[in-house]
Design a protein around this motif. Structure first.
Motif: not given
Length: 521
Positions: A483-485, A500-508, A513-515
């Motif tokens: 993820a990254y902020d 704004e937080r962004h989450v990686i659904q599939d890191p590979k 995923v939505p913000v």
């Protein structure tokens, strides 16, 4: 005999038949008085010796070293028919000011920054306003000392020259008195015709010819920056509150073993950026700071002391050079005890293997432009070639590279498939994208950071200043981005901090995923 006249001499008490004439001094009449021609010649000689002595004295002694704010400066007076002032800022160029009339020219040469005073400015935003006031006093004091030194030097040089030429006490004294009068009247004429408003209408030479286009109106920018500095403490406090709020978000909770990286870029000499970086490093428990370049504006020697705040962070600081940074800038960063400078090289920090290459250009006089736009084919080949070099270096590495660093996003293309993540800057605008995939190779995500320094003084040129931005990246135990902020601090008049937080659904795969909701203060 030639040159002698004889007065008749009596030999027997009567009128003499012949008289011997005593010799008379040249340039005198029969009564021994000087002739007008001789008097004019002596006067002219005294004047010439006086002018020569004053000129030599001014050239030899019309110079003082002084401190002007954080700068070490040299003030010099030279004879000149047009007057005026030159502010010399090597290697950037000079500002020419129509500051006064008269036969004297003032040159102010700004030298190195004093590290102690510069760090005090960075650590205390309020001291910027105090420094601007004291700088005026510094200049006034330096000019006064320069004037006194020039007068003394001119008189002394004239006395010595007159003594050697005339070997006559009276003429030497007259020449010295004339030198005093000439020097005082010259400096008085400069003072009487002083135009302080000339600083608002400078002419530029060298790289500084671009200064009006880059920084706009100097007075307005100074006012905007003063307002900005006043808001800084509230902004920094908001970052602390922001972290408390974000920690409770249910969407993503970083694991204890996560590696936290702070990505900054394009500081452009803005000291407020260091305040924000220090707060985020402490509040978000950052492990590594990554800087993708343009920490300075011109890459000059006086700017090198700006990087001294890197050591205050006490965290590993991985840096690559931007197109506004010189080799001298990179060397100054490398001298910091916690800094690592990458130039087509690889390092491992906090378990992350990071490869990086500096920008192949050094163009401090150019404005930032979007990646790939307005580039000649030769420059485009240079920028892309840097990415190709780094890709080859990564390909030869015996350990997998987790992150690649380039300054210009245009260098990122060749890195597709070489590593999972590429970080860049340069454009002063955030951008997240996927690089075109290579068959049979891993997907690569590109994160372009905005300007952590708000584009420096350029950011204050428009009606809405460029916000300060940086990102916190979270890596899992496999060193993949989870993820990254995105942290954004509003510009002048916009005292707010957004995250704004962004989450990686599939890191590979690098899919998001939505913000999550965006806290705002």
């Amino acid at each position: 005999m030639d040159g002698e006249q004889y007065e008749p001499q009596a030999t027997d008490g009567k009128a003499p038949a012949a008289r011997r004439r005593w010799p008379l001094r040249r340039g005198t009449d029969r009564t021994g008085r000087r002739t007008p021609l001789r008097m004019a010649g002596v006067t002219l000689a005294v004047l010439l010796v006086t002018l020569a002595g004053v000129t030599l004295g001014v050239l030899a002694g019309g110079r003082v070293d002084t401190d002007i704010g954080p700068f070490q400066a040299t003030l010099t007076l030279t004879p000149d028919t047009s007057g005026g002032t030159t502010v010399d800022i090597p290697p950037l160029g000079a500002l020419l000011l129509d500051s006064h009339d008269g036969p004297t020219h003032l040159t102010v040469r700004l030298g190195a920054l004093d590290q102690g005073r510069t760090e005090a400015l960075i650590d205390d935003p309020a001291s910027i306003q105090r420094a601007s006031i004291s700088a005026v006093e510094d200049v006034r004091s330096g000019v006064m000392r320069l004037g006194l030194r020039t007068v003394a030097s001119a008189v002394l040089a004239t006395l010595l020259l007159a003594a050697l030429v005339f070997r006559n006490v009276r003429r030497t004294a007259v020449a010295g008195a004339l030198a005093l009068g000439v020097t005082l009247s010259t400096l008085g004429a400069a003072a009487a015709t002083l135009r302080p408003q000339a600083i608002e209408e400078p002419r530029y030479e060298g790289l500084l010819v671009n200064a009006p286009a880059i920084v706009g109106d100097a007075r307005r920018i100074a006012n905007d920056y003063s307002r900005y500095a006043e808001q800084l403490q509230r902004l920094v406090g908001n970052v602390s509150q922001l972290y408390t709020t974000v920690s409770a978000l249910p969407v993503f909770e970083p694991a204890p073993e996560s590696t936290r990286v702070l990505h900054v870029s394009d500081m452009h000499l803005n000291p407020t950026g260091w305040q924000l970086i220090r707060t985020v490093v402490e509040q978000f428990d950052i492990d590594v700071v990554i800087d993708t370049g343009d920490i300075t504006d011109w890459g000059s020697e006086p700017e090198a002391s700006f990087v001294g705040s890197i050591g205050v962070l006490r965290k590993p600081y991985v840096y690559i050079r931007g197109n506004h940074d010189s080799a001298r800038t990179a060397a100054a960063v490398a001298r910091q005890p916690n800094a690592i400078v990458l130039n087509n090289s690889i390092t491992t920090v906090a378990g992350l293997t990071i490869a990086g290459i500096g920008d192949p250009r050094f163009t401090p006089d150019k404005n930032t432009s979007p990646a790939g736009s307005g580039l000649t084919q030769q420059v485009a080949d240079q920028v892309i070639g840097a990415g190709e070099q780094l890709a080859q270096t990564i390909g030869r590495s015996t350990r997998p590279v987790n992150i690649a660093l380039v300054h210009d996003p245009a260098s990122a293309g060749p890195l597709s498939g070489a590593c999972p993540l590429v970080l860049a800057g340069h454009t002063h605008a955030r951008q997240v994208s996927k690089l075109p995939e290579q068959p049979g190779r891993m997907p690569t995500q590109l994160l372009v950071e905005g300007s952590t320094g708000g584009a420096g003084l350029r950011g204050l040129e428009g009606e809405k200043p460029t916000p300060l931005s940086m990102s916190v990246l979270y890596f899992d135990r496999d060193k993949l981005l989870q993820a990254y902020d995105d942290i954004t601090v509003g510009g002048t008049g916009e005292a707010q901090v957004n995250l704004e937080r962004h989450v990686i659904q599939d890191p590979k795969a690098g899919e998001q995923v939505p913000v999550s909701p965006t806290p705002t203060r």
